[in-house]
Design an enzyme around this catalytic site. Sequence first.
Site, PDB file in Angstrom:
ATOM      1  N   TYR A 142       1.050  -1.146   0.141  1.00 49.43           N
ATOM      2  CA  TYR A 142      -0.057   0.050  -0.042  1.00 49.43           C
ATOM      3  C   TYR A 142       0.906   1.332   0.052  1.00 49.43           C
ATOM      4  O   TYR A 142       1.391   1.617   0.905  1.00 49.43           O
ATOM      5  CB  TYR A 142      -0.894  -0.030   1.155  1.00 49.43           C
ATOM      6  CG  TYR A 142      -1.741  -1.326   1.330  1.00 49.43           C
ATOM      7  CD1 TYR A 142      -1.932  -1.936   0.142  1.00 49.43           C
ATOM      8  CD2 TYR A 142      -2.342  -1.577   2.590  1.00 49.43           C
ATOM      9  CE1 TYR A 142      -2.886  -3.178   0.454  1.00 49.43           C
ATOM     10  CE2 TYR A 142      -3.202  -2.621   2.745  1.00 49.43           C
ATOM     11  CZ  TYR A 142      -3.631  -3.485   1.543  1.00 49.43           C
ATOM     12  OH  TYR A 142      -4.324  -4.588   1.704  1.00 49.43           O
ATOM     13  N   PRO A 161     -15.309  -5.987   2.341  1.00 45.91           N
ATOM     14  CA  PRO A 161     -16.502  -6.115   2.994  1.00 45.91           C
ATOM     15  C   PRO A 161     -17.778  -5.573   2.571  1.00 45.91           C
ATOM     16  O   PRO A 161     -19.106  -6.019   2.760  1.00 45.91           O
ATOM     17  CB  PRO A 161     -16.480  -6.161   4.489  1.00 45.91           C
ATOM     18  CG  PRO A 161     -15.433  -5.239   4.642  1.00 45.91           C
ATOM     19  CD  PRO A 161     -14.779  -5.126   3.683  1.00 45.91           C
ATOM     20  N   GLY A 165     -17.936  -4.576  -0.760  1.00 43.26           N
ATOM     21  CA  GLY A 165     -18.110  -4.590  -2.062  1.00 43.26           C
ATOM     22  C   GLY A 165     -17.281  -3.343  -2.697  1.00 43.26           C
ATOM     23  O   GLY A 165     -17.836  -2.793  -3.870  1.00 43.26           O
ATOM     24  N   ARG A 166     -16.168  -2.925  -2.092  1.00 43.83           N
ATOM     25  CA  ARG A 166     -15.405  -1.873  -2.682  1.00 43.83           C
ATOM     26  C   ARG A 166     -16.233  -0.529  -2.721  1.00 43.83           C
ATOM     27  O   ARG A 166     -16.336   0.421  -3.445  1.00 43.83           O
ATOM     28  CB  ARG A 166     -14.824  -2.079  -3.815  1.00 43.83           C
ATOM     29  CG  ARG A 166     -13.846  -3.223  -3.910  1.00 43.83           C
ATOM     30  CD  ARG A 166     -12.857  -3.439  -5.037  1.00 43.83           C
ATOM     31  NE  ARG A 166     -12.150  -4.574  -4.998  1.00 43.83           N
ATOM     32  CZ  ARG A 166     -12.441  -5.810  -5.235  1.00 43.83           C
ATOM     33  NH1 ARG A 166     -13.544  -6.014  -5.896  1.00 43.83           N
ATOM     34  NH2 ARG A 166     -11.722  -6.802  -5.095  1.00 43.83           N
ATOM     35  N   PHE A 204     -19.524  -0.298  -3.219  1.00 47.91           N
ATOM     36  CA  PHE A 204     -20.729  -0.680  -3.990  1.00 47.91           C
ATOM     37  C   PHE A 204     -22.005  -0.627  -3.034  1.00 47.91           C
ATOM     38  O   PHE A 204     -22.867  -0.039  -3.201  1.00 47.91           O
ATOM     39  CB  PHE A 204     -20.538  -1.527  -4.886  1.00 47.91           C
ATOM     40  CG  PHE A 204     -21.599  -1.622  -6.084  1.00 47.91           C
ATOM     41  CD1 PHE A 204     -21.337  -1.017  -7.223  1.00 47.91           C
ATOM     42  CD2 PHE A 204     -22.990  -2.099  -5.776  1.00 47.91           C
ATOM     43  CE1 PHE A 204     -21.991  -1.008  -8.482  1.00 47.91           C
ATOM     44  CE2 PHE A 204     -23.722  -2.108  -7.033  1.00 47.91           C
ATOM     45  CZ  PHE A 204     -23.490  -1.628  -8.084  1.00 47.91           C
TER      46      PHE A 204
END
Length: 331
Positions: free
Chosen positions: A60, A207, A209-210, A212
């Site tokens: 990262y 968790p 859904g990015r 979504f």
Amino acid sequence: MKYRNLGHGLKVSAIGVGCMPMIKGGNILYGEAADPDEAIKTIHRAIDLGITFFDTAQIYGPFQNEELVGEAIKGKRDELVIATKFGFRFDGNKIVGVDGSAANAKASVEGCLKRLGIDCIDLFYQHRVDPNVPIEETVGAMADLVKEGKIKHIGLSEAGPATLRRAAAVAPISALQSEYSLWERDIEEEILPTCRELGIGFVPYSPLGRGFLTGSIRSLDDLPENDWRRNDPRYQGENFAANLKVVDAVGDVAAKHGASNAQVALAWLLAQGEDIVPIPGFKRRVTMEDSAKATDVSLDADDLAKLEAAAPRGGTAGPRYGEAGMRMVRL
């Protein structure tokens, strides 16, 4: 905050913090660029709320995220569970491939410890399985690091069932980190049962859904031009439209409980077993504080049935990564 046990005596808060989005710039951007000062305040606020579990990784940034986490936990280290990951080869700051060798495990831990400013990593993951290095060699090196007092627990990420069994035959594996959410449930078939058979806790990344499943993104126009998700197959064209049905179902359940979509999506994961500890990604206090309340949302049988109907296993439109990413998971 409530607490849960992963594998082999590793106790953590029921919700962890995915620190990946917290750096400004870097190689993986979700939404607007992070404000490092706000990110550090987010970690401090999470600690105040009783969250103990913080997740970062070498790649990262690369490297910058571990440095930020190290700065944030300075003077607050006691009782925290700091997780980081190795498993890639670098040319300067450029990722040039996976590397699960014993030499890389032992060299990487030194850099991770220095950037984090700590003398022992609580949970050290192999970030991706290296198909060219036997898992026995990788985990054997990680077991040596436990004996040397440089790490406390061994973790794997995106490992398949056969790899998990071979790894667990070498040394205790405390956690498997893989994607798991209402829109990514394939681990339920073989991987999660294997973890439970072997006493390995499960840590879902992405968790929400990015993002979504939060309902805050209704079209690609809601994302900045350089947002990583613009290349996510599930965010493209017909897939995007088809996947909104899951968001709408989550929203209905959230309205019933007076909760946010994020709280319901996390509560669903928590309801899948006491050995599951999701690590949603944050860079601001407001979203972290909202998600932390998921432990207080109790879904009933009707809620779970509604979510199951909208998001059955295999029901999401589109693969979770492009071809290159898919070749690196569940090995």
